[in-house]
Design an enzyme around this catalytic site. Structure first.
Site, PDB file in Angstrom:
ATOM      1  N   HIS A   1       0.852  -1.186   0.000  1.00 55.17           N
ATOM      2  CA  HIS A   1       0.000   0.000   0.000  1.00 55.17           C
ATOM      3  C   HIS A   1       0.886   1.234   0.000  1.00 55.17           C
ATOM      4  O   HIS A   1       1.858   1.316   0.754  1.00 55.17           O
ATOM      5  CB  HIS A   1      -0.922   0.001   1.210  1.00 55.17           C
ATOM      6  CG  HIS A   1      -1.899   1.125   1.199  1.00 55.17           C
ATOM      7  ND1 HIS A   1      -2.686   1.398   0.084  1.00 55.17           N
ATOM      8  CD2 HIS A   1      -2.235   2.063   2.118  1.00 55.17           C
ATOM      9  CE1 HIS A   1      -3.457   2.438   0.338  1.00 55.17           C
ATOM     10  NE2 HIS A   1      -3.197   2.868   1.566  1.00 55.17           N
TER      11      HIS A   1
ATOM     12  N   HIS B   1      -3.249   9.071   1.257  1.00 55.33           N
ATOM     13  CA  HIS B   1      -3.209   7.877   0.412  1.00 55.33           C
ATOM     14  C   HIS B   1      -4.580   7.615  -0.198  1.00 55.33           C
ATOM     15  O   HIS B   1      -5.575   8.237   0.183  1.00 55.33           O
ATOM     16  CB  HIS B   1      -2.718   6.664   1.213  1.00 55.33           C
ATOM     17  CG  HIS B   1      -3.503   6.389   2.457  1.00 55.33           C
ATOM     18  ND1 HIS B   1      -4.149   5.197   2.696  1.00 55.33           N
ATOM     19  CD2 HIS B   1      -3.746   7.154   3.559  1.00 55.33           C
ATOM     20  CE1 HIS B   1      -4.750   5.232   3.874  1.00 55.33           C
ATOM     21  NE2 HIS B   1      -4.524   6.421   4.423  1.00 55.33           N
TER      22      HIS B   1
ATOM     23  N   CYS C   1      -3.490   2.782  -5.446  1.00 61.02           N
ATOM     24  CA  CYS C   1      -2.767   3.628  -4.487  1.00 61.02           C
ATOM     25  C   CYS C   1      -1.378   4.009  -4.983  1.00 61.02           C
ATOM     26  O   CYS C   1      -0.897   5.120  -4.735  1.00 61.02           O
ATOM     27  CB  CYS C   1      -2.678   2.923  -3.135  1.00 61.02           C
ATOM     28  SG  CYS C   1      -1.860   1.303  -3.178  1.00 61.02           S
TER      29      CYS C   1
END
Length: 255
Positions: A30, A42, A155
């Protein structure tokens, strides 16, 4: 930064850094932009929750949201309730979700890029100054980054756009994500397996497959590919509601 690991200490982080943390035994990473004061901006699937297959598998495979439940929110994170877009601000601890902290590298040379065989850790593309990176991140926090898509708008794509301002303007290829490129590179290596008649040895087949994998990863990198355009963040969410691909195409025509 080492050849095998991009792990970094928290004390060395600077605002505008592109950071990431591996999830689920290095299955997926991530990504986000560190903005200082222990906060990370994010991009998640939607407003702090994961929506994908609609099954419990999403929790284990594609988890990228803070670990706190809505009933027990983290006091150090911004409240994402009521936010339609998936761009959010979280504290560093929630972003990491128990994982280690890594720094994404920019402006690496091709040899180092290929040596780091796992995608989603570095790029040949150069980063813009930190003030530009932070401006894009905070702007997108307020205006969103479109719909989350694992292969075209995830992401990592968000973080790379914040760092470079580069946008893919073709509709036939994957986005900016090195992780997505790695998946397609594996598929390409498998698809080229009929070329096995070129060699009859196991080592030859392995070398051929590895070569296809590395070549595909390299040509998909943002620092090499030509189907990209520098797009101001304000153009991504304008009053006409243009989607990102349309904005990028307009920019290319104007150039």
């Amino acid at each position: 930064m080492g050849l095998l690991s991009n792990k970094i200490d928290r004390e060395k982080l600077k605002p505008g850094d592109h950071i990431y943390s591996w999830r689920n035994v290095y299955l997926y990473a991530h990504h986000g932009i560190y903005v200082g004061e222990g906060k990370v901006i994010h991009f998640t699937r939607a407003a702090g929750r994961e929506i994908g297959t609609g099954t419990v598998l999403d929790r284990f495979i594609f988890s990228s949201s803070p670990s706190h439940s809505s009933e027990n929110p983290c006091p150090n994170c911004d409240d994402p309730s009521g936010r339609d877009a998936g761009v959010m601000s979280s504290c560093l601890d929630c972003f990491l979700s128990g994982g280690d902290l890594y720094l994404f590298e920019y402006g690496v040379n091709p040899a180092l890029f290929i040596a780091k065989a796992r995608g989603g850790t570095c790029t040949l593309a150069s980063s813009d100054p930190s003030e530009d990176v932070l401006h894009r991140a905070f702007f997108l926090l307020q205006n969103g980054f479109g719909s989350y898509c694992l292969f075209k708008n995830n992401c990592e794509d968000f973080a790379i756009y914040c760092k470079t301002g580069l946008l893919v303007f073709t509709s036939l290829s994957v986005g900016r994500s090195g992780q997505a490129a790695s998946i397609f590179s594996v598929a390409s290596a498998i698809a080229c397996s009929p070329a096995r008649y070129l060699t009859t040895t196991v080592s030859g087949l392995s070398a051929f497959g590895a070569g296809i994998y590395c070549l595909h990863r390299l040509v998909c990198d943002m620092g090499v590919r030509r189907d990209v355009s520098k797009v101001p963040v304000e153009r991504l969410v304008d009053r006409f509601g243009l989607v990102k691909s349309e904005v990028a195409t307009e920019m290319v025509k104007q150039d």
